[in-house]
Scaffold this active site. Structure first.
Site, PDB file in Angstrom:
ATOM      1  N   HIS A 107      32.635  45.303  36.587  1.00 14.63           N
ATOM      2  CA  HIS A 107      32.980  44.282  37.575  1.00 14.63           C
ATOM      3  C   HIS A 107      32.151  44.535  38.836  1.00 14.63           C
ATOM      4  O   HIS A 107      31.791  45.677  39.137  1.00 14.63           O
ATOM      5  CB  HIS A 107      34.460  44.360  37.940  1.00 14.63           C
TER       6      HIS A 107
ATOM      7  N   GLU B   5      32.951  44.684  41.916  1.00 16.67           N
ATOM      8  CA  GLU B   5      33.562  45.630  42.852  1.00 16.67           C
ATOM      9  C   GLU B   5      33.335  47.076  42.423  1.00 16.67           C
ATOM     10  O   GLU B   5      32.995  47.933  43.240  1.00 16.67           O
ATOM     11  CB  GLU B   5      35.074  45.376  42.968  1.00 16.67           C
TER      12      GLU B   5
ATOM     13  N   CYS C 239      40.867  41.964  40.601  1.00 18.37           N
ATOM     14  CA  CYS C 239      41.906  42.201  39.590  1.00 18.37           C
ATOM     15  C   CYS C 239      42.591  43.536  39.906  1.00 18.37           C
ATOM     16  O   CYS C 239      42.202  44.244  40.843  1.00 18.37           O
ATOM     17  CB  CYS C 239      41.271  42.231  38.202  1.00 18.37           C
TER      18      CYS C 239
ATOM     19  N   CYS D 211      40.171  46.618  39.882  1.00 16.53           N
ATOM     20  CA  CYS D 211      39.297  46.671  41.052  1.00 16.53           C
ATOM     21  C   CYS D 211      40.078  46.948  42.332  1.00 16.53           C
ATOM     22  O   CYS D 211      39.612  47.706  43.190  1.00 16.53           O
ATOM     23  CB  CYS D 211      38.486  45.386  41.158  1.00 16.53           C
TER      24      CYS D 211
END
Length: 145
Positions: free
Chosen positions: A49, A51, A79, A82
Site C-alpha cells: 500500500h 502508506e 485501511c 496502514c
C-alpha cells in the site's frame, strides 16, 4: 507547497499502472522524505500500500523507524493495516484526501488511531479533496465496466 497535490501525482502514477490510485507523501521539517503509490498488483504483495511503502522509504531515509514530527498526506483514508503502521511509526499528523467508505480505519468505518493501545497520538486532518474522490471513483467505475 501543496503536499496533497504531490500525493495526487503519486496516485496518478498508480492509476497509470492499473493499480488502485492511492498516493502518499511524508514530510518532516518542511522537506519531503518519502513519496509512494500503491503497488499491490505490480509487486504481488498484499502489503504494498502507498502508506506502507512511504513509511519504509521515510524510515530508510532518516535511519530510524520512529517518524516523530513527520506528517503524512494520503489521497484515501487508510485501511486498518496502514492506520496501525502510521501509529506504530509515530507519525504525528495525518492529512486525508477523501473517505474510504469500504475499509476506512481513521473515522469512516472505525478509527484505529483513536485507541490508547499505541504509544503515540496521531492528529487527523480531513482535507476533503474532490480530485482525490473523483480519481478513485473513476478507477472503480472503469474497472466495473
Amino acid at each position: 507547497m501543496n503536499y496533497m497535490e504531490i500525493a495526487l501525482e503519486e496516485a496518478k502514477k498508480a492509476y497509470s499502472k492499473g493499480e488502485v490510485p492511492i498516493g502518499a507523501v511524508i514530510v518532516k521539517d518542511g522537506q519531503i522524505i518519502a513519496r509512494a503509490h500503491n503497488l499491490k498488483e505490480t509487486l504481488k504483495s498484499a502489503i504494498a500500500h502507498a502508506e506502507i511503502l512511504a513509511i519504509e522509504e521515510a524510515s530508510k531515509r532518516i535511519g530510524d523507524w520512529r517518524l516523530n514530527g513527520a506528517e503524512m498526506y494520503v489521497t484515501l483514508e487508510p485501511c486498518s493495516m496502514c492506520a496501525s503502521a502510521i501509529a506504530q511509526s509515530r507519525i504525528s499528523k495525518l492529512h486525508i484526501g477523501t473517505f474510504n467508505n469500504d475499509m476506512g480505519a481513521c473515522g469512516t468505518i472505525l478509527n484505529i488511531l483513536d485507541y490508547d493501545i499505541f504509544n503515540s497520538y496521531v492528529t487527523i486532518n480531513w482535507c476533503y479533496n474532490n480530485e482525490c474522490s473523483e480519481l478513485i471513483s473513476k478507477f472503480f467505475h472503469e474497472r466495473r465496466k
